[in-house]
Design a protein around this motif. Structure first.
Motif, PDB file in Angstrom:
ATOM      1  N   UNK A  83       0.775  -1.022   0.107  1.00  0.00           N
ATOM      2  CA  UNK A  83       0.057  -0.040  -0.068  1.00  0.00           C
ATOM      3  C   UNK A  83       0.754   1.517  -0.047  1.00  0.00           C
ATOM      4  N   UNK A  84       2.144   1.235   0.132  1.00  0.00           N
ATOM      5  CA  UNK A  84       2.904   2.330  -0.007  1.00  0.00           C
ATOM      6  C   UNK A  84       3.622   2.621  -1.349  1.00  0.00           C
ATOM      7  N   UNK A  85       2.952   1.537  -2.261  1.00  0.00           N
ATOM      8  CA  UNK A  85       3.600   1.828  -3.665  1.00  0.00           C
ATOM      9  C   UNK A  85       2.499   1.428  -4.629  1.00  0.00           C
ATOM     10  N   UNK A  86       1.324   1.724  -4.293  1.00  0.00           N
ATOM     11  CA  UNK A  86      -0.080   1.174  -5.074  1.00  0.00           C
ATOM     12  C   UNK A  86      -0.304   2.192  -6.013  1.00  0.00           C
ATOM     13  N   UNK A  87      -0.456   1.795  -7.306  1.00  0.00           N
ATOM     14  CA  UNK A  87      -1.066   2.591  -8.041  1.00  0.00           C
ATOM     15  C   UNK A  87      -2.587   2.141  -8.659  1.00  0.00           C
ATOM     16  N   UNK A  88      -3.238   3.138  -9.191  1.00  0.00           N
ATOM     17  CA  UNK A  88      -4.509   2.817  -9.487  1.00  0.00           C
ATOM     18  C   UNK A  88      -4.902   3.277 -11.069  1.00  0.00           C
ATOM     19  N   UNK A  89      -5.721   2.601 -11.828  1.00  0.00           N
ATOM     20  CA  UNK A  89      -6.246   2.965 -13.215  1.00  0.00           C
ATOM     21  C   UNK A  89      -7.521   2.279 -13.230  1.00  0.00           C
ATOM     22  N   UNK A  90      -8.249   2.872 -14.089  1.00  0.00           N
ATOM     23  CA  UNK A  90      -9.577   2.387 -14.725  1.00  0.00           C
ATOM     24  C   UNK A  90      -9.489   1.974 -16.094  1.00  0.00           C
ATOM     25  N   UNK A  92     -11.935   0.089 -18.665  1.00  0.00           N
ATOM     26  CA  UNK A  92     -13.433  -0.266 -19.031  1.00  0.00           C
ATOM     27  C   UNK A  92     -14.171  -0.403 -17.625  1.00  0.00           C
ATOM     28  N   UNK A  93     -14.799  -1.521 -17.446  1.00  0.00           N
ATOM     29  CA  UNK A  93     -15.478  -1.619 -16.160  1.00  0.00           C
ATOM     30  C   UNK A  93     -14.516  -2.282 -14.943  1.00  0.00           C
ATOM     31  N   UNK A  94     -13.331  -2.123 -15.156  1.00  0.00           N
ATOM     32  CA  UNK A  94     -12.372  -2.851 -13.942  1.00  0.00           C
ATOM     33  C   UNK A  94     -11.563  -1.812 -13.308  1.00  0.00           C
ATOM     34  N   UNK A  95     -11.436  -1.605 -11.864  1.00  0.00           N
ATOM     35  CA  UNK A  95     -10.584  -0.978 -11.199  1.00  0.00           C
ATOM     36  C   UNK A  95      -9.312  -1.827 -11.063  1.00  0.00           C
ATOM     37  N   UNK A  96      -8.056  -1.322 -11.627  1.00  0.00           N
ATOM     38  CA  UNK A  96      -7.138  -1.822 -11.633  1.00  0.00           C
ATOM     39  C   UNK A  96      -6.255  -1.265 -10.558  1.00  0.00           C
ATOM     40  N   UNK A 104      -4.173  -6.329  -9.868  1.00  0.00           N
ATOM     41  CA  UNK A 104      -5.690  -6.955  -9.549  1.00  0.00           C
ATOM     42  C   UNK A 104      -6.487  -6.191 -10.012  1.00  0.00           C
ATOM     43  N   UNK A 105      -7.398  -6.715 -10.691  1.00  0.00           N
ATOM     44  CA  UNK A 105      -8.565  -6.002 -11.294  1.00  0.00           C
ATOM     45  C   UNK A 105      -9.694  -6.144 -10.461  1.00  0.00           C
ATOM     46  N   UNK A 106     -10.584  -5.419 -10.231  1.00  0.00           N
ATOM     47  CA  UNK A 106     -11.766  -5.292  -9.585  1.00  0.00           C
ATOM     48  C   UNK A 106     -12.979  -4.715 -10.337  1.00  0.00           C
ATOM     49  N   UNK A 107     -14.028  -5.444 -10.453  1.00  0.00           N
ATOM     50  CA  UNK A 107     -15.450  -4.952 -11.186  1.00  0.00           C
ATOM     51  C   UNK A 107     -15.777  -3.707 -10.404  1.00  0.00           C
TER      52      UNK A 107
END
Length: 219
Positions: A83-90, A92-96, A104-107
């Motif tokens: 969690x100290x190095x976490x990146x986020x992206x979206x 389509x219908x996935x949170x990356x 990891x991808x989440x709906x």
């Protein structure tokens, strides 16, 4: 669903947010997450319509938008990632969610109707440290299901804690336990009135966290 500019953005960059989100997950399983560049927030009722959670957490990103996410899934993912190095992206219908080693991808879903925050006016309040309040709740839960606030103090059938209170109302100990962050030592503002919801506000500049709990009718 909103506009997202997420390439290379850091999101969960400290353990505190992970702890708060995990604690909220004890009550809320699915919620709208609201991004507004400088904050991430939510306001949601639990499934039984007994407790509302309102969170606003300061977090610098370029994200704007609202979407619905399963908190169980995001908490499972956070346990596996740095969690100290976490990146986020979206996409389509996935949170990356991605750290240096895995992805990891989440709906994600279209946001549901927003929960309305009630306008409440309280007769009484007191300030208490979360560690002390947690100890009071845990001790009371050994012999009772509810904590009664009356003019003599906190009271259950077999135990009481003297405190200058001025009304007579009961709240679920099961819910109260879930509202206190683990291993925390924050001042809490406890607001209440007869036949009225209890409001617990964390008094800190680090984040805004409020719980509103419906009273229990034990009569």
């Amino acid at each position: 669903m909103g506009q997202f500019n997420l390439e290379g953005e850091k999101l969960f960059n400290d353990k505190q947010f992970k702890i708060i989100l995990s604690n909220i997950n004890n009550l809320i399983y699915e919620t709208n997450l609201i991004f507004d560049k400088d904050t991430i927030s939510l306001q949601e009722m639990d499934g039984a319509n007994v407790c509302m959670v309102i969170l606003k957490y300061n977090m610098k990103t370029s994200i704007t938008g609202t979407y619905t996410i399963n908190l169980n899934e995001i908490n499972k993912s956070l346990k596996l990632l740095d969690t100290g190095n976490l990146m986020i992206n979206v996409i389509k219908n996935k949170l990356i969610l991605k750290d240096n080693n895995q992805q990891i991808s989440i709906d994600i879903f279209e946001p549901h109707k927003a929960t309305t925050i009630p306008t409440l006016k309280y007769e009484y309040f007191f300030i208490i440290n979360s560690k002390l309040f947690r100890n009071i709740i845990n001790k009371a839960a050994q012999t009772a299901d509810t904590l009664n606030f009356n003019k003599k103090g906190f009271k259950t059938e077999n135990w009481k804690y003297d405190f200058p209170l001025f009304t007579d109302v009961s709240y679920s100990l099961e819910y109260l336990k879930k509202m206190i962050l683990p291993n925390s030592s924050y001042d809490l503002k406890i607001e209440y009135a007869k036949d009225y919801p209890l409001r617990v506000t964390y008094l800190t500049n680090e984040f805004s966290l409020i719980y509103i709990l419906a009273p229990r009718n034990d009569k």
